[in-house]
Design a protein around this motif. Structure first.
Motif, mmCIF file in Angstrom:
data_model
loop_
_atom_site.group_PDB
_atom_site.id
_atom_site.type_symbol
_atom_site.label_atom_id
_atom_site.label_comp_id
_atom_site.label_asym_id
_atom_site.label_seq_id
_atom_site.Cartn_x
_atom_site.Cartn_y
_atom_site.Cartn_z
ATOM 1 N N VAL A 38 0.846 -1.201 0.000
ATOM 2 C CA VAL A 38 0.000 0.000 0.000
ATOM 3 C C VAL A 38 0.885 1.256 0.000
ATOM 4 O O VAL A 38 0.603 2.240 -0.698
ATOM 5 N N GLN A 39 1.982 1.174 0.743
ATOM 6 C CA GLN A 39 2.914 2.316 0.761
ATOM 7 C C GLN A 39 3.542 2.537 -0.619
ATOM 8 O O GLN A 39 3.710 3.681 -1.052
ATOM 9 N N ASP A 40 3.848 1.445 -1.309
ATOM 10 C CA ASP A 40 4.388 1.570 -2.681
ATOM 11 C C ASP A 40 3.402 2.326 -3.572
ATOM 12 O O ASP A 40 3.800 3.136 -4.406
ATOM 13 N N GLU A 41 2.101 2.024 -3.416
ATOM 14 C CA GLU A 41 1.104 2.680 -4.274
ATOM 15 C C GLU A 41 1.119 4.193 -4.027
ATOM 16 O O GLU A 41 0.991 4.985 -4.966
ATOM 17 N N ALA A 42 1.281 4.574 -2.755
ATOM 18 C CA ALA A 42 1.384 6.013 -2.448
ATOM 19 C C ALA A 42 2.585 6.606 -3.183
ATOM 20 O O ALA A 42 2.493 7.670 -3.807
ATOM 21 N N GLY A 43 3.703 5.885 -3.127
ATOM 22 C CA GLY A 43 4.912 6.355 -3.808
ATOM 23 C C GLY A 43 4.675 6.508 -5.310
ATOM 24 O O GLY A 43 5.083 7.508 -5.906
ATOM 25 N N HIS A 44 3.992 5.538 -5.903
ATOM 26 C CA HIS A 44 3.716 5.611 -7.347
ATOM 27 C C HIS A 44 2.875 6.853 -7.668
ATOM 28 O O HIS A 44 3.125 7.556 -8.642
ATOM 29 N N GLY A 45 1.870 7.084 -6.831
ATOM 30 C CA GLY A 45 1.005 8.245 -7.057
ATOM 31 C C GLY A 45 1.820 9.529 -7.021
ATOM 32 O O GLY A 45 1.742 10.368 -7.935
#
Ligand code: ACO
Length: 311
Positions: free
Chosen positions: A71-78
């Protein structure tokens, strides 16, 4: 627009050169990329919500750690893609405002609920799997900052997909209840995952222009078919049944042929009438409001630093 500049731009694209932020580009190219990249960034951010719901309910510490990391990776991608979008001259705050007041689109898939733990496996496998198929091709897009962002993001999406497929394979080899749970989750996410690739080519208003300018390198239907061809054997390998009575392998084309997609469902979700559209936007608005003090503190800190460095 100057026809000579446009011809030079199109010649660069035809030669496979990448277009960089300070290069001349037609306004329409800038606009299309801003639209697509900002929708993509929003999808990554909203995409944290369905899985974020399950962090406190992960069945073991190991599962919880991978889910938090994902989930943290998705924040980073955003955030990474918002930065990419800013290289086109737009302000991130405007993009976030458009998301929060409901003007911006984000991927239809994130408007479906996550009802069981098996959904965490199925999302990693199907949703991140679909994202990889789409984004591996976008890593060759003509706009440099977007293409480069995709290279890194795809590496992380691969980890997400593997952790999802592993959750599914463990459940599929588990107790009868676990098998039923993962099959039920797969049944709910299969068709919405196919819809992630967008409307069929005959109904995709942006494709022609994006293909011409090599932002897209494959059509929506081509990528959807590639995803089906990759995923069906994976489902068979762990004993999952694809919920499509028309699914059949065509030995001539090498494709897994699939049944008709319910496009009315897709367009309803896009209009804001999916099962969770309202809930997702409410959650984003709350998160944004809760983060107000962080933004205020960061701005005050930046101003103080600036004042100090100018004295
Ligand atoms: N969910 C929501 N909207 C969609 C979807 C979808 N699955 N598919 C298409 N749309 C929208 C398009 O954004 C477009 O809307 P707009 O013109 O109002 O902006 C409209 O439907 C018509 O579709 P197309 O003309 O086919 O749009 P386009 O050529 O941009 O193709 C696609 C759509 C394939 C999603 C493309 O924009 C793309 O590859 N985007 C980047 C990848 C991305 O956004 N992924 C997000 C999910 S992955 C993840 O976050 C883990």
């Amino acid at each position: 627009e100057d026809p000579a500049l446009l011809a030079a731009f199109e010649a660069r694209i035809a030669a496979g050169e990448s277009i960089e932020p300070k290069d001349w580009m037609p306004e329409r190219y800038r606009k299309q990329l801003t639209r697509m990249m900002s929708q993509h960034a929003h999808s990554e951010i909203v995409g944290m919500l369905p899985e974020g719901n399950w962090i406190t309910r992960a069945p073991s510490l190991r599962r919880k750690m991978s889910l938090i990391a994902k989930v943290q990776d998705e924040a980073g991608h955003g955030l990474y893609i918002y930065c990419g979008t800013e290289t086109l001259g737009v302000d991130r705050h405007e993009l976030v405002e458009a998301l929060l007041d409901g003007r911006a689109k984000y991927s239809s898939i994130f408007n479906y609920p996550t009802l069981s733990w098996a959904d965490m496996g199925v999302i990693g496998w199907l949703v991140d799997g679909a994202a990889i198929v789409n984004q591996t091709v976008l890593a060759k897009a003509s706009y440099g900052p977007y293409a480069r962002a995709m290279v890194r993001i795809c590496k992380e999406e691969n980890f997400h997909k593997r952790q999802g497929y592993e959750i599914c394979s463990v459940l599929a080899n588990g107790t009868p209840e676990q098998k039923a749970m993962v099959q039920e989750a797969f049944n709910r996410f299969w068709w919405p995952s196919l819809m992630m690739f967008g409307p069929s080519d005959t109904d995709s208003p942006n494709s022609a222009e994006l293909l011409k300018w090599r932002v897209k390198r494959k059509t929506n239907d081509e990528l959807r078919q590639r995803f089906v061809n990759l995923t069906v054997p994976q489902a068979i390998a762990i004993g999952i049944t694809v919920p499509d009575p028309d699914m059949a392998f065509d030995a001539d084309t090498g494709n897994w042929e699939f049944g008709e997609i319910d496009w009315s469902e897709f367009f309803e979700v896009l209009k804001g009438n999916g099962p969770c559209n309202r809930e997702r936007l409410d959650a984003r608005r709350k998160a944004h409001a809760d983060g107000e003090w962080v933004r205020a503190a960061a701005t005050a800190h930046a101003e103080k630093q600036k004042a100090r460095s100018s004295t």
